[in-house]
Design a protein around this motif. Sequence first.
Motif, mmCIF file in Angstrom:
data_model
loop_
_atom_site.group_PDB
_atom_site.id
_atom_site.type_symbol
_atom_site.label_atom_id
_atom_site.label_comp_id
_atom_site.label_asym_id
_atom_site.label_seq_id
_atom_site.Cartn_x
_atom_site.Cartn_y
_atom_site.Cartn_z
ATOM 1 N N LYS A 121 0.852 -1.193 0.000
ATOM 2 C CA LYS A 121 0.000 0.000 0.000
ATOM 3 C C LYS A 121 0.882 1.235 0.000
ATOM 4 O O LYS A 121 1.978 1.241 0.565
ATOM 5 C CB LYS A 121 -0.982 -0.006 1.155
ATOM 6 C CG LYS A 121 -0.391 -0.197 2.504
ATOM 7 C CD LYS A 121 -1.465 -0.380 3.545
ATOM 8 C CE LYS A 121 -0.822 -0.865 4.824
ATOM 9 N NZ LYS A 121 -1.659 -1.626 5.670
ATOM 10 N N LYS A 123 0.696 5.789 -0.093
ATOM 11 C CA LYS A 123 -0.091 7.012 0.017
ATOM 12 C C LYS A 123 0.010 7.757 -1.310
ATOM 13 O O LYS A 123 1.103 7.989 -1.829
ATOM 14 C CB LYS A 123 0.443 7.877 1.154
ATOM 15 C CG LYS A 123 -0.491 8.971 1.571
ATOM 16 C CD LYS A 123 0.027 9.647 2.825
ATOM 17 C CE LYS A 123 -0.945 10.688 3.307
ATOM 18 N NZ LYS A 123 -0.432 11.379 4.480
ATOM 19 N N VAL A 127 -4.507 9.752 -0.220
ATOM 20 C CA VAL A 127 -5.336 8.553 -0.150
ATOM 21 C C VAL A 127 -4.414 7.344 -0.029
ATOM 22 O O VAL A 127 -3.447 7.215 -0.762
ATOM 23 C CB VAL A 127 -6.223 8.414 -1.406
ATOM 24 C CG1 VAL A 127 -7.025 7.119 -1.372
ATOM 25 C CG2 VAL A 127 -7.147 9.608 -1.550
ATOM 26 N N LEU A 129 -3.729 3.814 -0.864
ATOM 27 C CA LEU A 129 -4.143 2.804 -1.844
ATOM 28 C C LEU A 129 -3.458 1.484 -1.549
ATOM 29 O O LEU A 129 -2.301 1.466 -1.162
ATOM 30 C CB LEU A 129 -3.739 3.238 -3.259
ATOM 31 C CG LEU A 129 -4.411 4.463 -3.842
ATOM 32 C CD1 LEU A 129 -3.812 4.781 -5.195
ATOM 33 C CD2 LEU A 129 -5.903 4.255 -3.959
ATOM 34 N N ASP A 130 -4.168 0.387 -1.769
ATOM 35 C CA ASP A 130 -3.520 -0.921 -1.679
ATOM 36 C C ASP A 130 -3.467 -1.539 -3.067
ATOM 37 O O ASP A 130 -4.044 -1.015 -4.025
ATOM 38 C CB ASP A 130 -4.200 -1.825 -0.651
ATOM 39 C CG ASP A 130 -5.594 -2.251 -1.058
ATOM 40 O OD1 ASP A 130 -6.074 -1.841 -2.129
ATOM 41 O OD2 ASP A 130 -6.223 -3.016 -0.307
ATOM 42 N N LEU A 133 -6.664 -2.109 -4.940
ATOM 43 C CA LEU A 133 -7.483 -0.905 -5.116
ATOM 44 C C LEU A 133 -8.768 -0.959 -4.293
ATOM 45 O O LEU A 133 -9.816 -0.501 -4.709
ATOM 46 C CB LEU A 133 -7.790 -0.655 -6.590
ATOM 47 C CG LEU A 133 -6.596 -0.264 -7.453
ATOM 48 C CD1 LEU A 133 -7.012 -0.075 -8.896
ATOM 49 C CD2 LEU A 133 -5.912 0.988 -6.939
ATOM 50 N N SER A 134 -8.661 -1.531 -3.102
ATOM 51 C CA SER A 134 -9.799 -1.518 -2.183
ATOM 52 C C SER A 134 -9.677 -0.275 -1.317
ATOM 53 O O SER A 134 -8.628 0.345 -1.248
ATOM 54 C CB SER A 134 -9.793 -2.769 -1.299
ATOM 55 O OG SER A 134 -8.809 -2.662 -0.292
ATOM 56 N N TRP A 135 -10.735 0.071 -0.667
ATOM 57 C CA TRP A 135 -10.721 1.255 0.198
ATOM 58 C C TRP A 135 -10.370 0.907 1.639
ATOM 59 O O TRP A 135 -10.296 1.781 2.495
ATOM 60 C CB TRP A 135 -12.092 1.943 0.153
ATOM 61 C CG TRP A 135 -12.312 2.676 -1.120
ATOM 62 C CD1 TRP A 135 -12.997 2.247 -2.214
ATOM 63 C CD2 TRP A 135 -11.816 3.977 -1.459
ATOM 64 N NE1 TRP A 135 -12.958 3.193 -3.198
ATOM 65 C CE2 TRP A 135 -12.247 4.275 -2.761
ATOM 66 C CE3 TRP A 135 -11.040 4.912 -0.773
ATOM 67 C CZ2 TRP A 135 -11.942 5.459 -3.398
ATOM 68 C CZ3 TRP A 135 -10.735 6.105 -1.410
ATOM 69 C CH2 TRP A 135 -11.185 6.368 -2.709
ATOM 70 N N GLU A 136 -10.169 -0.358 1.939
ATOM 71 C CA GLU A 136 -9.992 -0.799 3.326
ATOM 72 C C GLU A 136 -8.875 -0.072 4.085
ATOM 73 O O GLU A 136 -9.118 0.434 5.183
ATOM 74 C CB GLU A 136 -9.779 -2.307 3.380
ATOM 75 C CG GLU A 136 -11.024 -3.090 3.035
ATOM 76 C CD GLU A 136 -10.781 -4.585 3.008
ATOM 77 O OE1 GLU A 136 -9.983 -5.070 3.824
ATOM 78 O OE2 GLU A 136 -11.396 -5.255 2.156
ATOM 79 N N HIS A 138 -7.482 2.837 3.564
ATOM 80 C CA HIS A 138 -7.774 4.263 3.710
ATOM 81 C C HIS A 138 -8.913 4.482 4.706
ATOM 82 O O HIS A 138 -8.835 5.365 5.558
ATOM 83 C CB HIS A 138 -8.126 4.888 2.361
ATOM 84 C CG HIS A 138 -8.305 6.366 2.448
ATOM 85 N ND1 HIS A 138 -7.240 7.225 2.630
ATOM 86 C CD2 HIS A 138 -9.416 7.138 2.418
ATOM 87 C CE1 HIS A 138 -7.695 8.469 2.702
ATOM 88 N NE2 HIS A 138 -9.007 8.439 2.570
ATOM 89 N N VAL A 139 -9.956 3.672 4.609
ATOM 90 C CA VAL A 139 -11.083 3.793 5.542
ATOM 91 C C VAL A 139 -10.605 3.557 6.968
ATOM 92 O O VAL A 139 -10.967 4.292 7.892
ATOM 93 C CB VAL A 139 -12.224 2.823 5.148
ATOM 94 C CG1 VAL A 139 -13.266 2.714 6.252
ATOM 95 C CG2 VAL A 139 -12.865 3.261 3.842
ATOM 96 N N TYR A 176 -11.365 15.448 6.908
ATOM 97 C CA TYR A 176 -11.627 14.051 6.562
ATOM 98 C C TYR A 176 -13.047 13.853 6.033
ATOM 99 O O TYR A 176 -13.303 12.951 5.248
ATOM 100 C CB TYR A 176 -11.411 13.135 7.770
ATOM 101 C CG TYR A 176 -9.960 12.984 8.111
ATOM 102 C CD1 TYR A 176 -9.149 12.138 7.374
ATOM 103 C CD2 TYR A 176 -9.387 13.705 9.152
ATOM 104 C CE1 TYR A 176 -7.804 12.002 7.657
ATOM 105 C CE2 TYR A 176 -8.049 13.578 9.447
ATOM 106 C CZ TYR A 176 -7.272 12.727 8.701
ATOM 107 O OH TYR A 176 -5.931 12.593 8.986
#
Length: 193
Positions: A121, A123, A127, A129-130, A133-136, A138-139, A176
């Motif tokens: 992953k 930054k 954002v 990113l992994d 390309l999941s949001w996990e 970052h969330v 945020y």
Amino acid sequence: MQCTKIGAFKFSYKKISCGVPHGSVISPLLFPIYINDIAKASLFHTILFADDINLHMLNSCFNVLKTTVNFELCKIDHWLRANTLSLNYSKTNFMLLNSQKHNPASFKFIINHHRISPEDKLKYLGVLLDNKLSWEPHVQKVKTQLSRACGVITKLKHYTTQSILRVVYTSLIHPYLNPHLGTCFKCNYSGSD
């Protein structure tokens, strides 16, 4: 010419042969102009943001991708040297996106005799990113930051006014929730502190 002054002590003037003085007002304008043509130095798709450069390359054949990336990295290295710029190798990484078949560690990307390390992953413009390309990631990062900020506000509410709490909210939480650049936050609070 440039010199450094600390208190009453002033160092002798030195001639500047390239670059601009650190912290000068014009630096943020001149640096992007100076590096803008790096996009033409190689076949990478290049994205510039302040002093960060992201290089992207796409190829469905991983062997061709490995060869092409290393060849294009040589071009980038040549451009950097020609423009008297250096690369921070410890901050230079790569990530393979959506690659279930290939282990990123098997990819050997090198620039100026330095191997670029793979990451799961990264930054990218704020954002996280992994490689899927999941949001996990970052969330999770945003949840952690918001949880800490809420804890700060919860503790502060016993010691300060609502107007100060609004300032803390605007700096720690609001970015945020509304991360768009140029967004102006106006609180419609009309009560007294």
